[in-house]
Design a protein around this motif. Structure first.
Motif, mmCIF file in Angstrom:
data_model
loop_
_atom_site.group_PDB
_atom_site.id
_atom_site.type_symbol
_atom_site.label_atom_id
_atom_site.label_comp_id
_atom_site.label_asym_id
_atom_site.label_seq_id
_atom_site.Cartn_x
_atom_site.Cartn_y
_atom_site.Cartn_z
ATOM 1 N N ARG A 1 -20.643 29.772 19.362
ATOM 2 C CA ARG A 1 -21.342 28.679 18.690
ATOM 3 C C ARG A 1 -20.875 28.522 17.243
ATOM 4 N N THR B 1 -31.747 28.369 16.380
ATOM 5 C CA THR B 1 -30.316 28.065 16.419
ATOM 6 C C THR B 1 -29.497 29.213 15.851
ATOM 7 N N ALA C 1 -33.551 27.397 22.820
ATOM 8 C CA ALA C 1 -33.430 25.958 22.570
ATOM 9 C C ALA C 1 -34.806 25.295 22.599
#
Length: 409
Positions: free
Chosen positions: A283, A209, A204
């Motif tokens: 995610r 990502t 992060a």
């Protein structure tokens, strides 16, 4: 009584398949000296190949069987130690020095140091353990572990050399990370789950990502490894100093210390890929079941879209997927093929840089391997097997398609 160390010069017929398929040592006295019981007696052998003084050793795990070749003879015995030779032949040479010993008397597992003849490490180990010069060491010998000097310890402990991270992780301040400070304060390595969460925090910070699945997996593993080794180096130096205050810089004490850390690395690495793949799936909101039982005694790593779907006879088999995770494949491919019987084509996510073209081709249509793109580009780009391999993004695409509304049979 001090623990015993078996020292010998390797012969060509013991290591070179072109000379012999023997892969055996005479083991009558070895069995007694190392306290190996049972017929057969079996275990693992962790080979550490020190081929140069300025390089960390190559590590190869083999297995061995110690047996009486004349067990049916009424009055004679002939003990032999057979070992598998998947990687030894590629690493060892005739006349290399081998030191074979037990780290833990509670198991039959062994460690074998194979040291290239002519290196300073080889000369010093012979001088300090066998009390003679390298040129005078010819016959097999059993010795007690003894004190070794600082330079010899330094070379032996290169097995614990910390890998320097590359790319954006190279300048990341891991010693300032909260988990590093916590580990040093508590004098304890954090659990695997905490290390995985910390690695995601590093990603992060670097603005990595899940939208690039290959970078996500590759850098998550690299970040966790870098943080782990930064902590390990700090704690290891503290514990090594304490060890030498208690026992002195003994050969076996040094190797036992090194191998305990090496085993810790292997155990952590084995779960890291699973943890980061689970995070990626969450995610990306890809439904899955984790380590559920498919058949009796079979528990694959990931089932898609769910364990309930797998056990629903009405759910179409062609919409089910299974993924196994393993950093190094080794013999796991046979296990994967026996899991999730409803799914004929198995998927394997790994970061193994040692897959052979023969292995990949052998399982075409049965087991497909997926690896992060940086490894595919660096290791497999020009290999004949490259078209049979997939990236992490390819795997995610397959899973998304399969977990969409299934087509009924």
């Amino acid at each position: 009584m001090s623990a015993r160390v078996f020292m010998k010069r390797l012969a060509a017929v013991e290591i070179d398949p072109a000379r012999s398929n023997q892969h055996e040592f005479n083991a009558g006295r070895l069995r007694q000296e190392l306290g190996l019981k049972g017929d057969p007696c079996q275990g693992a052998v962790e080979f550490l190949f020190y081929k140069a003084d300025d390089a960390e050793p190559a590590i190869v795990t083999e297995s061995y069987t110690l047996y009486d070749a004349r067990r049916n003879h009424p009055s004679r015995t002939e003990w032999r130690m057979y070992y598998t030779n998947r990687g030894v032949a590629a690493q060892a040479r005739a006349d290399d020095l081998m030191l074979l010993f037990r780290i833990d008397s509670k198991t039959h597992d062994l460690v074998a140091l194979v040291v290239r003849r002519g290196t300073s490490l080889e000369r010093e180990l012979v001088r300090q353990l066998a009390s003679r010069e390298s040129e005078q060491f010819i016959e097999d010998l059993f010795v007690d572990s003894t004190i070794i000097d600082a330079n010899t310890r330094r070379i032996l402990l290169k097995v614990l050399r910390r890998t320097v991270p590359e790319g954006p992780l190279k300048v990341y301040p891991f010693t300032s990370h909260a988990l590093f400070r916590q580990a040093v304060t508590q004098d304890e390595m954090p659990p695997t789950a905490a290390m995985a969460d910390a690695a995601l925090g590093v990603l992060a910070d670097l603005e990595v990502t899940e939208h690039d699945p290959d970078d996500f997996i590759h850098l998550a593993l690299a970040a966790e490894t870098a943080l782990f080794m930064t902590i390990e180096e700090k704690l290891g130096n503290m514990r090594l100093a304490e060890l030498y205050l208690r026992t002195g810089p003994d050969f076996l004490a040094t190797m036992k210390f090194a191998m305990s850390y090496q085993q810790s690395r292997k155990s952590r690495r084995g779960r890291s890929l699973e943890n980061h793949f689970r995070s990626l799936l969450a995610r990306l909101r890809i439904p899955h079941g984790y380590q559920c039982t498919t058949e009796s005694g079979k528990k694959p790593d990931f089932i898609f879209p769910s364990c309930a779907a797998y056990h629903d006879p009405a759910y179409p088999s062609h919409s089910l997927r299974v993924v196994g995770c393993k950093t190094k494949v080794r013999e796991r491919h046979a296990q994967w093929l026996g899991e999730a019987a409803r799914i004929p084509l198995k998927y394997a996510l790994c970061v193994d840089e040692e897959l052979t073209d023969a292995l990949i081709a052998r399982y075409d249509g049965k087991l497909r391997f997926f690896l992060p793109t940086p490894i595919l580009d660096a290791v497999y780009a020009d290999r004949p097997s490259r078209p049979l391999l997939g990236s992490v993004a390819d795997l995610i695409g397959e899973l998304r398609t399969a977990t969409a509304t299934p087509r009924r049979n």
